[in-house]
Design an enzyme around this catalytic site. Structure first.
Site, PDB file in Angstrom:
ATOM      1  N   LYS A 195       0.865  -1.189   0.000  1.00  0.00           N
ATOM      2  CA  LYS A 195       0.000   0.000   0.000  1.00  0.00           C
ATOM      3  C   LYS A 195       0.896   1.231   0.000  1.00  0.00           C
ATOM      4  CE  LYS A 195      -4.116   1.745   0.093  1.00  0.00           C
ATOM      5  NZ  LYS A 195      -3.656   2.619  -1.010  1.00  0.00           N
ATOM      6  N   LYS A 239       5.305   3.379   8.399  1.00  0.00           N
ATOM      7  CA  LYS A 239       4.105   4.194   8.546  1.00  0.00           C
ATOM      8  C   LYS A 239       2.848   3.318   8.567  1.00  0.00           C
ATOM      9  CE  LYS A 239       3.721   7.826   5.909  1.00  0.00           C
ATOM     10  NZ  LYS A 239       3.464   8.719   4.748  1.00  0.00           N
ATOM     11  N   LYS A 289       5.429   1.848  -3.064  1.00  0.00           N
ATOM     12  CA  LYS A 289       5.358   3.209  -3.605  1.00  0.00           C
ATOM     13  C   LYS A 289       5.620   3.151  -5.097  1.00  0.00           C
ATOM     14  CE  LYS A 289       4.606   7.385  -1.916  1.00  0.00           C
ATOM     15  NZ  LYS A 289       3.611   7.712  -0.877  1.00  0.00           N
ATOM     16  N   GLY A 313      -2.999   7.983  -4.377  1.00  0.00           N
ATOM     17  CA  GLY A 313      -2.417   9.207  -4.901  1.00  0.00           C
ATOM     18  C   GLY A 313      -1.247   9.680  -4.053  1.00  0.00           C
ATOM     19  N   ASP A 314      -0.500  10.616  -4.609  1.00  0.00           N
ATOM     20  CA  ASP A 314       0.595  11.289  -3.905  1.00  0.00           C
ATOM     21  C   ASP A 314       0.774  12.619  -4.634  1.00  0.00           C
ATOM     22  OD1 ASP A 314       2.826  10.662  -1.764  1.00  0.00           O
ATOM     23  OD2 ASP A 314       3.926  11.545  -3.423  1.00  0.00           O
ATOM     24  N   ASN A 330      -3.891  19.381  -0.562  1.00  0.00           N
ATOM     25  CA  ASN A 330      -4.864  18.798   0.363  1.00  0.00           C
ATOM     26  C   ASN A 330      -4.353  18.737   1.794  1.00  0.00           C
ATOM     27  OD1 ASN A 330      -6.878  18.388  -1.503  1.00  0.00           O
ATOM     28  ND2 ASN A 330      -6.366  16.251  -1.897  1.00  0.00           N
TER      29      ASN A 330
END
Length: 458
Positions: A103, A127, A139, A178-179, A253
């Site tokens: 993830k 994390k 990632k 998203g990133d 955001n």
């Protein structure tokens, strides 16, 4: 000397083991500075754990942890509006699946390379572990710049990207999100192409629109979660967010919703920024104006000064602004705060820093925080709200249900408060002296290490 032979000789020699690991990483990945910085920081903080648990040295758990399970690199061909054929480079790093499917987000930015994707993926392992949810670390991304591109160019790029990426992901294998550079528009295009190639799989991406399997509170999650974590940290110091003055960097955001939640908790936020410069408003940033500029108009933050008379716009970094304030919330990008800027924080009276972006503070900046007793909440703990709600989105997709905003937000708040408790408990157990960076690394690592030991040499 061979690492495994050396482990057999120096089982109790933690320093020798860590030194050997670092040398191995430098030899294998000599040009991956971001990855090395992230890994070496974690390795140093795990020394007390290795002293207490020599079985981690004997089994060389860290040797496995720092090596991705698999890495994909591929070309992304697409056509711009002028008819030119363009080529970008794409990546997906599936780093560790000991506690669940991979993830982690997809980043679209010209700076994306293998080192950055690996550093982000490695941080994501710890994390995700801290959230308490069954998700591993991964990632991905591409060296594509969405700025200045038309919607059709973005769509064509995303469709080409997903055509290759879809070979390596799945609802129970790897679920990207998203990133930087990947918002609702990009997720929609990526999801549409995946569905076109594979049939409907609502659980394949998170951060989706509410109309097709997304979760309420996902947009707000990282920013809200940052403030929930900060509030728990500050209360544990017998202090309060109320009436505190805060600097925030960024205007995406994370920054916007950290601004909103900080104001709801009685704090005054006086800055926001983007890649060109920053706004300083001593009366407090007006949330509605920032949302209008960034979310509706997709404009630049300097336009705020044209709308609000008390505000001033400056080019450069917000961390060079010399004003007194209490709390720093970097929410822009990695390594945005250097040693000199950290020293300025000390001069300005900063008491707390919590990271909304991934690794925004340089190693030297973090040393300044610690040397001057600034209480520091590292990114892997403080900004975990986004991935936490992404995992909650996965749960909703699996159940074919949609939870209301209040339910998701309530769970987010509980997750962030529990993350702070975990790192605080680790800090006390290992007598770290309020070194919450080490506490986060240790708390995240121990869960993953136990799972890896249980599953054997895989």
């Amino acid at each position: 000397m061979n690492l495994f032979k050396k482990v057999g000789i120096f089982m109790a020699d933690v320093e020798a083991y860590i030194k050997d690991l670092k040398e191995t990483i430098i030899k294998r990945d000599p040009n991956q500075s971001e990855f090395q910085e992230a890994v070496f920081t974690v390795l140093e903080s795990l020394k007390p754990v290795l002293e207490k648990h020599p079985e981690y040295i004997k089994t060389n758990i860290l040797g496995s942890l720092v090596e991705p399970e698999r890495v994909f690199q591929f070309r992304i061909p697409w056509q711009d509006d002028a008819g030119n054929y363009r080529i970008n480079r794409g990546f997906r790093v599936q780093f560790n699946s000991a506690i669940g499917p991979y993830k982690g987000g997809l980043r679209l930015h010209p700076s994306v390379n293998l080192s950055i994707v690996k550093f982000l993926g490695f941080e994501q392992i710890l994390k995700n572990s801290l959230t308490g949810l069954p998700i591993g670390g991964g990632k991905g991304g591409a060296d594509f710049d969405p700025k200045g591109k038309s919607d059709l160019e973005i769509m064509r790029f995303c469709q080409s990207f997903m055509t290759e990426l879809q070979k390596y992901i799945g609802p129970n294998l790897d679920v990207p999100a998203g990133d930087i550079g990947v918002g609702g528009r990009e997720i929609g295009y990526l999801y549409g192409q995946y569905k076109r190639l594979n049939g409907s799989q609502s659980g394949i991406l998170t951060g989706k629109g509410l109309e097709y399997g997304g979760s309420l509170a996902r947009t707000e999650a990282t920013g809200f979660g940052l403030i929930y974590f900060l509030d728990a940290l500050i209360k544990d110091q017998k202090d309060s967010l109320k009436s505190k003055t805060i600097k925030i960097s960024g205007a995406g955001n994370v920054a916007i919703y950290a601004l909103q939640k900080a104001q709801e908790n009685g704090a005054k936020v006086v800055t926001v920024s983007d890649s060109n410069g920053y706004i300083y408003d001593p009366n407090g940033i007006d949330l509605a104006t920032v949302k209008q500029i960034k979310e509706v108009e997709r404009g630049r933050i300097k336009e705020y000064a044209d709308k609000i008379s008390t505000a001033k716009y400056f080019e450069g970094s917000v961390w060079d602004l010399d004003i007194d304030y209490d709390i720093a919330l970097p929410c822009a990008t990695q390594n945005e705060i250097n040693e000199d800027q950290a020293q300025l924080m000390v001069k300005n009276g900063v008491k707390y820093i919590a990271e909304g972006a991934n690794m925004p503070s340089s190693t030297k900046a973090i040393k300044v925080y610690k040397d001057n007793q600034i209480i520091y909440g590292p990114a892997k703990a403080a900004n975990a709200g986004g991935v936490a709600v992404s995992a909650l989105e996965m749960s909703q997709n699996s159940e074919r249900l949609s939870w209301n905003f209040e339910d998701v937000d309530h769970q987010l708040k509980g997750i962030m408060e529990n993350i702070y408790k975990q790192i605080s408990d680790a800090d006390k157990e290992y007598d770290l002296g309020k070194d919450y960076q080490a506490g986060a690394n240790i708390a995240g690592f121990e869960k993953v290490a136990k799972a890896m030991l249980a599953q054997g040499l895989v």
